[in-house]
Design a protein around this motif. Structure first.
Motif, short mmCIF file in Angstrom:
data_model
loop_
_atom_site.label_atom_id
_atom_site.label_comp_id
_atom_site.label_asym_id
_atom_site.label_seq_id
_atom_site.Cartn_x
_atom_site.Cartn_y
_atom_site.Cartn_z
N HIS A 17 0.83 -1.20 0.00
CA HIS A 17 0.00 0.00 0.00
C HIS A 17 0.86 1.26 0.00
O HIS A 17 2.07 1.20 0.23
N ASN A 18 0.23 2.41 -0.22
CA ASN A 18 0.84 3.73 -0.10
C ASN A 18 2.08 3.94 -0.97
O ASN A 18 3.01 4.64 -0.59
N GLY A 19 2.12 3.31 -2.13
CA GLY A 19 3.23 3.52 -3.06
C GLY A 19 4.42 2.60 -2.86
O GLY A 19 5.40 2.70 -3.59
N PHE A 20 4.39 1.72 -1.87
CA PHE A 20 5.49 0.78 -1.66
C PHE A 20 5.48 -0.26 -2.78
O PHE A 20 4.42 -0.65 -3.27
N ARG A 21 6.66 -0.70 -3.18
CA ARG A 21 6.83 -1.73 -4.20
C ARG A 21 7.91 -2.71 -3.74
O ARG A 21 8.81 -2.35 -2.99
N LEU A 22 7.82 -3.92 -4.22
CA LEU A 22 8.84 -4.92 -3.94
C LEU A 22 10.16 -4.46 -4.54
O LEU A 22 10.22 -4.07 -5.71
N ASP A 23 11.22 -4.47 -3.76
CA ASP A 23 12.54 -4.09 -4.24
C ASP A 23 13.15 -5.30 -4.93
O ASP A 23 13.76 -6.17 -4.29
N ILE A 24 12.98 -5.36 -6.24
CA ILE A 24 13.43 -6.53 -7.02
C ILE A 24 14.95 -6.67 -6.98
O ILE A 24 15.47 -7.76 -6.83
N GLN A 25 15.66 -5.55 -7.12
CA GLN A 25 17.12 -5.60 -7.11
C GLN A 25 17.63 -6.18 -5.79
O GLN A 25 18.52 -7.04 -5.78
N HIS A 26 17.08 -5.74 -4.67
CA HIS A 26 17.50 -6.26 -3.37
C HIS A 26 17.21 -7.75 -3.26
O HIS A 26 18.02 -8.51 -2.74
N TYR A 27 16.06 -8.17 -3.78
CA TYR A 27 15.71 -9.58 -3.72
C TYR A 27 16.68 -10.44 -4.55
O TYR A 27 17.15 -11.48 -4.09
N VAL A 28 16.99 -9.99 -5.75
CA VAL A 28 17.87 -10.78 -6.62
C VAL A 28 19.29 -10.84 -6.05
O VAL A 28 19.93 -11.89 -6.11
N ILE A 29 19.76 -9.76 -5.46
CA ILE A 29 21.13 -9.73 -4.93
C ILE A 29 21.24 -10.43 -3.58
O ILE A 29 22.14 -11.22 -3.34
N HIS A 30 20.29 -10.14 -2.66
CA HIS A 30 20.41 -10.63 -1.29
C HIS A 30 19.49 -11.80 -0.95
O HIS A 30 19.65 -12.40 0.12
N GLY A 31 18.51 -12.07 -1.80
CA GLY A 31 17.62 -13.20 -1.55
C GLY A 31 16.56 -12.95 -0.49
O GLY A 31 15.98 -13.89 0.03
N GLU A 32 16.31 -11.69 -0.13
CA GLU A 32 15.27 -11.39 0.85
C GLU A 32 14.38 -10.28 0.32
O GLU A 32 14.84 -9.35 -0.34
N LYS A 33 13.10 -10.41 0.62
CA LYS A 33 12.13 -9.44 0.13
C LYS A 33 12.04 -8.25 1.08
O LYS A 33 12.00 -8.43 2.30
N GLN A 34 12.02 -7.06 0.49
CA GLN A 34 11.75 -5.85 1.24
C GLN A 34 10.93 -4.92 0.36
O GLN A 34 10.95 -5.03 -0.86
N ALA A 35 10.17 -4.04 0.99
CA ALA A 35 9.32 -3.09 0.27
C ALA A 35 9.98 -1.72 0.31
O ALA A 35 10.52 -1.32 1.34
N VAL A 36 9.95 -1.00 -0.82
CA VAL A 36 10.61 0.29 -0.88
C VAL A 36 9.65 1.35 -1.43
O VAL A 36 8.83 1.08 -2.30
#
Length: 150
Positions: A17-36
């Motif tokens: 919500h509120n404009g957050f998106r899955l940080d794809i680059q962080h996921y591909v590099i570090h293997g963990e999901k975060q919202a940015v």
């Protein structure tokens, strides 16, 4: 290296919500999901035309507790739990450039209770309560300009 499909990204973003998106680059590099969330601060209409912006990332940090040994020395030790955290950074780029830089480590603000596991669904629920106004309210320019801040 982890991989993710467009369908999985769209499913994750649908619950943010509120404009957050899955940080794809962080996921591909570090293997963990975060919202940015990216917020332009230079008056630009969107992030692609901005030369200065603030990012707020919903991520995880290990919970730490302060302990004292038999000699009276204090130290911190990890508890094994994870705390949902808002990581705020100030980014700058030159006009027309596709590269942005940030100084220092940014700011870390705890935004929830410690959890046993890093569940992305917890971050998705937190994105309902955190918007651009909250990120800017937590942002302190003095903290992010110090490259020696730890």
């Amino acid at each position: 290296m982890p991989s993710i499909t467009r369908k999985q990204v769209e499913a994750a973003n649908a619950k943010l919500h509120n404009g957050f998106r899955l940080d794809i680059q962080h996921y591909v590099i570090h293997g963990e999901k975060q919202a940015v969330l990216q917020i332009p601060v230079d008056g630009a209409a969107d992030i692609t035309h901005s030369t200065e912006f603030i990012t707020g990332a919903l991520t995880w940090m290990p919970e730490r507790e302060e302990k004292q040994n038999a000699f009276g020395q204090t130290f911190t030790a990890a508890t094994g739990k994870q705390v949902p955290t808002l990581h705020i950074q100030h980014w700058r780029s030159r006009p027309g450039s596709n590269v942005a830089t940030s100084q220092g480590l940014g700011q870390y603000v705890s935004v929830g209770k410690a959890q046993e596991r890093r569940n992305f669904s917890v971050l998705q629920k937190l994105s309902e309560k955190i918007d651009a106004a909250v990120v800017l309210l937590c942002y302190d320019p003095k903290e992010t300009q110090n490259p020696f801040l730890i």
